[in-house]
Each structure stands twice: as C-alpha cells, then as structure tokens.
Scaffold this active site. Structure first.
Site, PDB file in Angstrom:
ATOM      1  N   LYS A 129       0.818  -1.225   0.000  1.00 43.64           N
ATOM      2  CA  LYS A 129       0.000   0.000   0.000  1.00 43.64           C
ATOM      3  C   LYS A 129       0.848   1.269   0.000  1.00 43.64           C
ATOM      4  O   LYS A 129       0.423   2.298  -0.528  1.00 43.64           O
ATOM      5  CB  LYS A 129      -0.962  -0.007   1.192  1.00 43.64           C
ATOM      6  CG  LYS A 129      -2.079  -1.034   1.013  1.00 43.64           C
ATOM      7  CD  LYS A 129      -3.115  -0.996   2.118  1.00 43.64           C
ATOM      8  CE  LYS A 129      -4.140  -2.097   1.884  1.00 43.64           C
ATOM      9  NZ  LYS A 129      -5.171  -2.148   2.904  1.00 43.64           N
ATOM     10  N   ASN A 160      -5.060   1.904  -1.502  1.00 42.80           N
ATOM     11  CA  ASN A 160      -5.564   0.548  -1.734  1.00 42.80           C
ATOM     12  C   ASN A 160      -6.295   0.416  -3.066  1.00 42.80           C
ATOM     13  O   ASN A 160      -6.734  -0.664  -3.431  1.00 42.80           O
ATOM     14  CB  ASN A 160      -6.485   0.093  -0.585  1.00 42.80           C
ATOM     15  CG  ASN A 160      -7.878   0.690  -0.705  1.00 42.80           C
ATOM     16  OD1 ASN A 160      -8.076   1.744  -1.309  1.00 42.80           O
ATOM     17  ND2 ASN A 160      -8.857   0.021  -0.127  1.00 42.80           N
ATOM     18  N   ASP A 213     -10.250   2.227   2.352  1.00 43.86           N
ATOM     19  CA  ASP A 213     -10.358   1.427   3.587  1.00 43.86           C
ATOM     20  C   ASP A 213     -11.156   2.161   4.668  1.00 43.86           C
ATOM     21  O   ASP A 213     -12.004   1.580   5.342  1.00 43.86           O
ATOM     22  CB  ASP A 213      -8.963   1.110   4.147  1.00 43.86           C
ATOM     23  CG  ASP A 213      -8.292  -0.055   3.418  1.00 43.86           C
ATOM     24  OD1 ASP A 213      -9.009  -0.833   2.766  1.00 43.86           O
ATOM     25  OD2 ASP A 213      -7.058  -0.169   3.503  1.00 43.86           O
ATOM     26  N   ALA A 243      -3.195  -0.088   7.602  1.00 44.98           N
ATOM     27  CA  ALA A 243      -4.652  -0.081   7.786  1.00 44.98           C
ATOM     28  C   ALA A 243      -5.071   1.097   8.672  1.00 44.98           C
ATOM     29  O   ALA A 243      -6.022   1.823   8.356  1.00 44.98           O
ATOM     30  CB  ALA A 243      -5.119  -1.398   8.380  1.00 44.98           C
ATOM     31  N   ARG A 271       2.289  -0.300  19.366  1.00 43.95           N
ATOM     32  CA  ARG A 271       3.499  -0.863  19.971  1.00 43.95           C
ATOM     33  C   ARG A 271       4.671   0.113  19.798  1.00 43.95           C
ATOM     34  O   ARG A 271       5.354   0.437  20.756  1.00 43.95           O
ATOM     35  CB  ARG A 271       3.782  -2.198  19.267  1.00 43.95           C
ATOM     36  CG  ARG A 271       4.801  -3.062  19.900  1.00 43.95           C
ATOM     37  CD  ARG A 271       4.823  -4.413  19.232  1.00 43.95           C
ATOM     38  NE  ARG A 271       5.040  -4.337  17.786  1.00 43.95           N
ATOM     39  CZ  ARG A 271       5.097  -5.380  16.973  1.00 43.95           C
ATOM     40  NH1 ARG A 271       4.932  -6.595  17.446  1.00 43.95           N
ATOM     41  NH2 ARG A 271       5.297  -5.228  15.681  1.00 43.95           N
ATOM     42  N   TYR A 317     -10.664 -10.906   9.714  1.00 45.44           N
ATOM     43  CA  TYR A 317     -11.871 -11.737   9.708  1.00 45.44           C
ATOM     44  C   TYR A 317     -11.460 -13.201   9.571  1.00 45.44           C
ATOM     45  O   TYR A 317     -10.271 -13.498   9.401  1.00 45.44           O
ATOM     46  CB  TYR A 317     -12.814 -11.326   8.566  1.00 45.44           C
ATOM     47  CG  TYR A 317     -12.132 -11.243   7.232  1.00 45.44           C
ATOM     48  CD1 TYR A 317     -11.608 -10.035   6.787  1.00 45.44           C
ATOM     49  CD2 TYR A 317     -11.982 -12.365   6.429  1.00 45.44           C
ATOM     50  CE1 TYR A 317     -10.951  -9.952   5.575  1.00 45.44           C
ATOM     51  CE2 TYR A 317     -11.336 -12.283   5.213  1.00 45.44           C
ATOM     52  CZ  TYR A 317     -10.816 -11.081   4.789  1.00 45.44           C
ATOM     53  OH  TYR A 317     -10.149 -11.012   3.586  1.00 45.44           O
TER      54      TYR A 317
HETATM   55  P1  NDP Z   1       0.929  -3.331   8.866  1.00 43.72           P
HETATM   56  O1  NDP Z   1       1.960  -4.403   8.776  1.00 43.72           O
HETATM   57  O2  NDP Z   1       1.054  -2.123   8.029  1.00 43.72           O
HETATM   58  O3  NDP Z   1       0.836  -2.801  10.413  1.00 43.72           O
HETATM   59  C1  NDP Z   1       0.834  -3.725  11.439  1.00 43.72           C
HETATM   60  C2  NDP Z   1       0.434  -3.023  12.755  1.00 43.72           C
HETATM   61  O4  NDP Z   1       0.227  -4.037  13.740  1.00 43.72           O
HETATM   62  C3  NDP Z   1       1.489  -2.087  13.311  1.00 43.72           C
HETATM   63  O5  NDP Z   1       0.840  -1.056  14.005  1.00 43.72           O
HETATM   64  C4  NDP Z   1       2.270  -3.018  14.266  1.00 43.72           C
HETATM   65  O6  NDP Z   1       2.918  -2.324  15.317  1.00 43.72           O
HETATM   66  C5  NDP Z   1       1.127  -3.814  14.843  1.00 43.72           C
HETATM   67  N1  NDP Z   1       1.496  -5.133  15.348  1.00 43.72           N
HETATM   68  C6  NDP Z   1       1.964  -6.187  14.639  1.00 43.72           C
HETATM   69  N2  NDP Z   1       2.091  -7.267  15.443  1.00 43.72           N
HETATM   70  C7  NDP Z   1       1.679  -6.879  16.687  1.00 43.72           C
HETATM   71  C8  NDP Z   1       1.586  -7.535  17.941  1.00 43.72           C
HETATM   72  N3  NDP Z   1       1.909  -8.820  18.075  1.00 43.72           N
HETATM   73  N4  NDP Z   1       1.129  -6.821  19.008  1.00 43.72           N
HETATM   74  C9  NDP Z   1       0.794  -5.534  18.868  1.00 43.72           C
HETATM   75  N5  NDP Z   1       0.874  -4.841  17.717  1.00 43.72           N
HETATM   76  C10 NDP Z   1       1.305  -5.513  16.622  1.00 43.72           C
HETATM   77  O7  NDP Z   1      -0.469  -4.101   8.622  1.00 43.72           O
HETATM   78  P2  NDP Z   1      -1.842  -3.427   8.146  1.00 43.72           P
HETATM   79  O8  NDP Z   1      -2.020  -2.178   8.902  1.00 43.72           O
HETATM   80  O9  NDP Z   1      -1.908  -3.384   6.661  1.00 43.72           O
HETATM   81  O10 NDP Z   1      -2.958  -4.530   8.600  1.00 43.72           O
HETATM   82  C11 NDP Z   1      -3.401  -4.612   9.960  1.00 43.72           C
HETATM   83  C12 NDP Z   1      -4.614  -5.552  10.045  1.00 43.72           C
HETATM   84  O11 NDP Z   1      -5.725  -5.005   9.367  1.00 43.72           O
HETATM   85  C13 NDP Z   1      -4.393  -6.920   9.430  1.00 43.72           C
HETATM   86  O12 NDP Z   1      -4.962  -7.879  10.296  1.00 43.72           O
HETATM   87  C14 NDP Z   1      -5.156  -6.868   8.130  1.00 43.72           C
HETATM   88  O13 NDP Z   1      -5.600  -8.136   7.721  1.00 43.72           O
HETATM   89  C15 NDP Z   1      -6.310  -5.969   8.507  1.00 43.72           C
HETATM   90  N6  NDP Z   1      -6.947  -5.276   7.360  1.00 43.72           N
HETATM   91  C16 NDP Z   1      -8.269  -5.525   7.061  1.00 43.72           C
HETATM   92  C17 NDP Z   1      -8.904  -4.874   6.017  1.00 43.72           C
HETATM   93  C18 NDP Z   1     -10.340  -5.166   5.713  1.00 43.72           C
HETATM   94  O14 NDP Z   1     -10.833  -4.746   4.658  1.00 43.72           O
HETATM   95  N7  NDP Z   1     -11.067  -5.823   6.584  1.00 43.72           N
HETATM   96  C19 NDP Z   1      -8.200  -3.893   5.173  1.00 43.72           C
HETATM   97  C20 NDP Z   1      -6.820  -3.678   5.578  1.00 43.72           C
HETATM   98  C21 NDP Z   1      -6.235  -4.351   6.619  1.00 43.72           C
HETATM   99  P3  NDP Z   1       4.371  -1.649  15.081  1.00 43.72           P
HETATM  100  O15 NDP Z   1       4.128  -0.348  14.385  1.00 43.72           O
HETATM  101  O16 NDP Z   1       4.899  -1.480  16.445  1.00 43.72           O
HETATM  102  O17 NDP Z   1       5.150  -2.637  14.258  1.00 43.72           O
END
Ligand code: NDP
Length: 286
Positions: A72, A93, A108, A137, A158, A227
């Site tokens: 993205k 997206n 989104d 996201a 985090r 989901y």
């Molecule tokens: P990114 O990889 O861009 O971001 C991941 C985020 O999750 C960061 O904020 C990261 O923190 C945090 N993170 C990762 N692992 C952990 C953990 N174990 N504990 C706490 N925080 C954690 O992913 P996206 O933002 O693209 O996606 C996030 C979620 O949203 C996914 O599950 C994805 O499937 C879902 N999604 C759903 C959509 C829909 O249409 N329903 C559309 C887009 C996304 P840090 O910054 O510290 O690394």
C-alpha cells in the site's frame, strides 16, 4: 459487433500473498448485480517486484486494481495523483488507470466507517474511540474516522513513534471536526471506550489481544479489522467481556464497493454480497 465479442475490462488485486483474497469474488458479484462487463483477477507480485507487476498489468490493459499487504505504501509512491484521504494516509488501496497514469485513492477508511455507522448502526459522532495500530490499515482509516466527529480518538501502538507521526499528519482533520486526537502506548491506552478498533496485525500473527479488558465499556463496539478464524480470539475476548464484537468482513465489502463505484460510476448493493461472504467464512468455505 455482438455483445459477446466486446472484451470485458480487466481489474485485479495485487499483493503478496494474494491467493487468500476474496476481492475477485466480491467484485464479480458486484459486476453481476450492476450489469457491468468486467473480469477481476489476482496478481501475486514478488516482494521486490511491485512496480514491475503494476507496469505489466498496465501493458495488459488493466483499468484498475486493489492493492493489499504489503504494497500500500509502494502504490502511493507509484501514483501520479492521489485523493486527499490517500495523501494524508500515505497509503493507497485502489488505483485507476487514466491515459498513461495511475490515479489513487484509499477506500479502507470510508469502508470501515460505513460498516460501523450504516451496517452495525453504531454512531461515531461524539464517541470515545480507541484505534489500536499505526500501520497501513490504521493510516487508511484514521482520516475518515475523524471526519465523523468523535469526541476523542486515541491511537495506541506498539511503536509509539509511528502513532505520533500518524497523529501529526491528521492534526488538522481532528481540529476541523472538533475531535481530541492523542496517542498512547499499548500498555496504557486509557479505559472505557465506546468503540475499540483492532487495526494491529496481532490477530493475523496469532498473537494475544494487545490491550487489557479495561479499554472496553460494557456494550461498546469492539471490531477487529481481521476476519475468519484469525479474528476469533479477539472477538471471543470482547464478547466475553460484554462488548458487541464485530469482524472486518463488512469493512472488506464496503471498501470494495467504494473502489467499484469509483472505477465504474455505479454503486453496487453490498448487503447480499456481505451475507453470502459471511455464510462462506462461517462454514470455512473459500
Ligand atoms: P501493517 O503491517 O502495516 O501494520 C501492522 C500493525 O500491527 C502495526 O501497528 C504493528 O505495530 C502492529 N502489530 C503487529 N504485530 C503486533 C503484535 N503482536 N502486538 C501488537 N501490535 C502488533 O499491517 P496493516 O495495517 O496493513 O494490517 C493490519 C490488520 O488489518 C491486518 O490484520 C489486516 O488483515 C487488517 N486489514 C483488514 C482490512 C479489511 O478490509 N477488513 C483492510 C486492511 C487491513 P508496530 O508499528 O509497532 O510494528
């Protein structure tokens, strides 16, 4: 020329991985419901090959595409022109071909807001909202969430520096809509929110719920953007604590509808597509 000899327009979702994507089924259902002639495919791009895959798709005559993890941010860089919300998110997206250029949007956020406000019937105006995560996201949904005018929106992540960057980029939107926007560490996000949104990838990675029970007010909305089975631990946790638990399937269908409307100039009905998808996901069918 007979109708059957007219080539249908080509669309795709580009990601890595992409085999799991439900976008082809969703857009094919939208096309059938609106009488649009199009075909929608999956394109797996190598992790270091997004630009090449997008260029190849354009050469094939691709009219538009959805972009999923992890491209993205690269899609944002590839766009000649972005909508204001995509510009602010720094993430894209949806791409649409115009001449030899890609125009970009991020649907989104509007998809999530529509699912919360219209499908779930939960207002955001005047509410206290907790947004967990500051990745792609979260960046995409923050602007549209603020545009609904929540009283307060807390971003807890985090890596607090990423939450800080996101908050700075959205400060003027928060002011415009009368929302108090602040950041917090995951260890101390605050308590008793009306709406809790899990936009971290913790569910995707099979990790534990990243916050404590104190974030939930009884009867609040707790929504995981994920989901399917991966969302289940968060949903069970929230429901067990008296929250109204919801997954990201509605957002998925609504963001797709917004992309479809931009590409084709016609808004597809989402309720029947969401119901069919819900039945598939609940029975574990793909
Ligand atoms: P990114 O990889 O861009 O971001 C991941 C985020 O999750 C960061 O904020 C990261 O923190 C945090 N993170 C990762 N692992 C952990 C953990 N174990 N504990 C706490 N925080 C954690 O992913 P996206 O933002 O693209 O996606 C996030 C979620 O949203 C996914 O599950 C994805 O499937 C879902 N999604 C759903 C959509 C829909 O249409 N329903 C559309 C887009 C996304 P840090 O910054 O510290 O690394």
């Amino acid at each position: 020329m007979s109708e059957s000899s007219v080539a249908s327009d080509l669309y795709a979702v580009i990601g890595h991985p992409v085999a799991h994507s439900r976008s082809p089924a969703i857009h094919t259902a939208f096309a059938a419901a609106t009488g649009q002639r199009l075909r929608y495919e999956r394109r797996l791009a190598p992790l270091d090959g997004f630009a090449t895959t997008l260029a190849e798709f354009a050469r094939e005559g691709g009219r538009g595409c959805n972009i999923t993890v992890p491209f993205k941010f690269e899609a944002f860089a590839a766009a000649a022109e972005c909508s204001e919300r995509a510009e602010r998110a720094g993430a894209v997206n949806t791409l649409k071909r115009e001449g030899d250029r890609w125009l970009a949007d991020n649907t989104d956020g509007v998809g999530l807001v529509r699912d919360i406000v219209v499908n779930a019937g939960v207002p955001l105006a005047g509410q206290r909202v907790l947004l967990l995560g500051a990745g792609g996201a979260a960046a995409g949904v923050l602007g549209p969430l603020l545009a609904e005018g929540p009283a307060e929106l807390v971003i807890a992540n985090r890596s607090v520096d990423k939450a800080q960057t996101l908050a700075e980029r959205h400060a003027s939107v928060a002011t415009r809509h009368g929302s108090a926007l602040r950041i917090a560490p995951l260890s101390a996000p605050g308590s008793a929110f009306d709406v809790v949104l899990n936009a971290t990838a913790s569910s995707l990675g099979g990790g534990a719920v990243p916050v404590g029970a104190e974030v939930l007010r009884p009867g609040c909305l707790a929504l995981d953007l994920m989901y399917g089975p991966a969302a289940r631990p968060f949903l069970d946790w929230a429901a067990g604590l008296g929250a109204f638990a919801r997954d990201g399937l509605g957002m998925l269908v609504e963001q797709a509808a917004e992309s479809f409307a931009w590409w084709r100039g016609v808004r597809p009905p989402t309720a029947p597509v969401l119901a069919a998808l819900r039945a598939e996901v609940d029975t574990g069918a793909h």
